[in-house]
Enzyme design. Structure first.
Site, PDB file in Angstrom:
ATOM      1  N   LYS A  91      41.335 142.272  19.798  1.00 55.55           N
ATOM      2  CA  LYS A  91      40.385 143.099  19.036  1.00 55.55           C
ATOM      3  C   LYS A  91      39.294 142.242  18.389  1.00 55.55           C
ATOM      4  CE  LYS A  91      43.481 144.792  16.197  1.00 55.55           C
ATOM      5  NZ  LYS A  91      44.705 144.044  16.610  1.00 55.55           N
ATOM      6  N   ARG A 121      45.692 150.499   9.510  1.00 53.62           N
ATOM      7  CA  ARG A 121      46.951 150.077  10.120  1.00 53.62           C
ATOM      8  C   ARG A 121      48.096 151.027   9.781  1.00 53.62           C
ATOM      9  NH1 ARG A 121      45.484 144.293  10.652  1.00 53.62           N
ATOM     10  NH2 ARG A 121      47.084 143.170  11.754  1.00 53.62           N
ATOM     11  N   ARG A 153      48.266 130.610  20.036  1.00 52.33           N
ATOM     12  CA  ARG A 153      46.963 130.705  19.378  1.00 52.33           C
ATOM     13  C   ARG A 153      46.808 129.643  18.287  1.00 52.33           C
ATOM     14  NH1 ARG A 153      45.139 136.573  17.146  1.00 52.33           N
ATOM     15  NH2 ARG A 153      46.503 136.114  15.395  1.00 52.33           N
ATOM     16  N   ARG A 155      55.806 141.107  12.972  1.00 50.17           N
ATOM     17  CA  ARG A 155      54.507 141.811  13.035  1.00 50.17           C
ATOM     18  C   ARG A 155      54.522 142.887  14.109  1.00 50.17           C
ATOM     19  NH1 ARG A 155      50.393 137.181  13.952  1.00 50.17           N
ATOM     20  NH2 ARG A 155      48.753 138.699  13.639  1.00 50.17           N
TER      21      ARG A 155
HETATM   22  P1  AMP Z   1      45.110 140.302  11.270  1.00 51.23           P
HETATM   23  O1  AMP Z   1      44.251 139.123  11.080  1.00 51.23           O
HETATM   24  O2  AMP Z   1      44.355 141.579  11.470  1.00 51.23           O
HETATM   25  O3  AMP Z   1      46.174 140.088  12.337  1.00 51.23           O
HETATM   26  O4  AMP Z   1      45.914 140.514   9.889  1.00 51.23           O
HETATM   27  C1  AMP Z   1      46.768 139.511   9.378  1.00 51.23           C
HETATM   28  C2  AMP Z   1      47.673 140.104   8.309  1.00 51.23           C
HETATM   29  O5  AMP Z   1      46.877 140.618   7.228  1.00 51.23           O
HETATM   30  C3  AMP Z   1      48.537 141.280   8.746  1.00 51.23           C
HETATM   31  O6  AMP Z   1      49.723 140.878   9.400  1.00 51.23           O
HETATM   32  C4  AMP Z   1      48.805 141.945   7.394  1.00 51.23           C
HETATM   33  O7  AMP Z   1      49.761 141.231   6.648  1.00 51.23           O
HETATM   34  C5  AMP Z   1      47.466 141.795   6.682  1.00 51.23           C
HETATM   35  N1  AMP Z   1      46.571 142.937   6.978  1.00 51.23           N
HETATM   36  C6  AMP Z   1      45.404 142.910   7.676  1.00 51.23           C
HETATM   37  N2  AMP Z   1      44.865 144.123   7.756  1.00 51.23           N
HETATM   38  C7  AMP Z   1      45.708 144.958   7.100  1.00 51.23           C
HETATM   39  C8  AMP Z   1      45.709 146.354   6.862  1.00 51.23           C
HETATM   40  N3  AMP Z   1      44.754 147.163   7.311  1.00 51.23           N
HETATM   41  N4  AMP Z   1      46.752 146.869   6.149  1.00 51.23           N
HETATM   42  C9  AMP Z   1      47.727 146.086   5.650  1.00 51.23           C
HETATM   43  N5  AMP Z   1      47.804 144.764   5.855  1.00 51.23           N
HETATM   44  C10 AMP Z   1      46.796 144.193   6.581  1.00 51.23           C
END
Ligand code: AMP
Length: 214
Positions: free
Chosen positions: A13, A88, A127, A172
Site C-alpha cells: 500500500k 483499520r 523488509r 499483526r
Molecule cells: P503501518 O506502518 O501502517 O504498518 O502501521 C504500523 C503500526 O502502527 C500498526 O501495526 C499499528 O500498531 C499502528 N497503526 C497504524 N495505523 C493504525 C490505525 N489506523 N489504527 C490503529 N493502529 C494503527
C-alpha cells in the site's frame, strides 16, 4: 479524489501510495508514519503508541481518528488524499465518514490490496527501512541498499522495524484478520470496494490502480 488503501501489512500500500502521490499530487496520509514521527519526537503519545506497535497491536481508534481529522483539514488535502493504513477497524471507518461529512466530503474509492499470507510473511520479514529518509529495501527482492548512492549518506541508518520481526508479523496478521478484514465488508456494502492483485509486480499493480481510479 479521496482514496482508501486497504489491505494486510506488507501488501504494498505504501509503495503504491508514494507513486500515486508523485503522479497526482494527492498527499499520502499514513497513520503508521504519523505514529512513527510521534515516536521519534519522544512525545507522550509516541511513547504510548510504541509499546502497542512493537507488540503488533493497534493503537486506540480515538488516537488515530484525531491524527487523521487534524491532517485532512490541512490545505494540501483540499483536492484529495490517499489514506494508507487507515481505517483499520470498522469503528475507524464510521468515524472517518463522520469527519468527512463535517467538511462535506466522502470516500470516493477503496482499493483493496489482496495477497496470499505466505508471501506477506516473506515480504515483511525481509523488509528493511532507512530511519533517515524512510526508504524501504528488501534483503531478497530488492531494492537493495547501496550506501554510495544513498541521498542521506553518511546519515543513512538501515534497520529492521521492530514490528517486522517474525513473532510480531504473526500478531499483526492476526490483528488484520480480526479487526481490519471486516473493514473490506463495510466498504463492499457501500459499493466502494475494488480489489487489486497485490502479488503482481509493483508496476502492474500501479497500472491496475490507475485503471481502478479511472
Ligand atoms: P503501518 O506502518 O501502517 O504498518 O502501521 C504500523 C503500526 O502502527 C500498526 O501495526 C499499528 O500498531 C499502528 N497503526 C497504524 N495505523 C493504525 C490505525 N489506523 N489504527 C490503529 N493502529 C494503527
Amino acid at each position: 479524489m479521496i482514496l482508501v488503501f486497504l489491505g494486510p501489512p506488507g501488501s504494498g500500500k505504501g509503495t503504491q501510495a508514494k507513486k500515486l502521490t508523485a503522479e497526482k499530487g494527492w498527499p499520502q496520509l499514513s497513520t503508521g508514519d504519523m505514529l512513527r514521527t510521534a515516536i521519534s519526537s519522544g512525545s507522550k503519545l509516541g511513547l504510548e503508541a510504541k509499546a502497542l506497535m512493537d507488540k503488533g497491536d493497534l493503537v486506540p481508534d480515538s488516537v488515530v481518528v484525531s491524527l487523521i481529522e487534524d491532517r485532512i483539514r490541512a490545505t494540501d488535502c483540499k483536492d484529495g488524499f490517499i489514506l494508507d493504513g487507515f481505517p483499520r477497524t470498522v469503528s475507524q471507518a464510521q468515524s472517518l465518514d463522520q469527519v468527512l461529512q463535517k467538511i462535506e466530503k466522502k470516500v470516493d474509492q477503496v482499493a483493496f490490496f489482496e495477497m496470499d499470507e505466505k508471501e506477506l510473511v516473506t515480504r515483511l520479514s525481509g523488509r528493511r527501512t532507512c530511519t533517515e529518509c524512510g526508504k524501504m529495501f528488501h534483503v531478497t527482492f530488492g531494492p537493495f541498499h547501496n550506501p554510495e548512492s544513498c541521498e542521506k549518506n553518511p546519515l543513512c541508518n538501515i534497520i529492521q522495524r521492530p514490528d517486522d520481526l517474525p513473532e510480531v508479523i504473526t500478531k499483526r496478521l492476526q490483528v488484520y484478520h480480526h479487526s481490519t478484514a471486516p473493514v473490506a465488508e463495510f466498504y463492499r456494502a457501500a459499493k466502494k470496494l475494488k480489489t487489486l492483485n497485490a502479488a503482481e509486480k509493483p508496476e502492474s499493480v500501479y497500472q491496475a490502480l490507475l485503471k481502478l481510479i479511472g
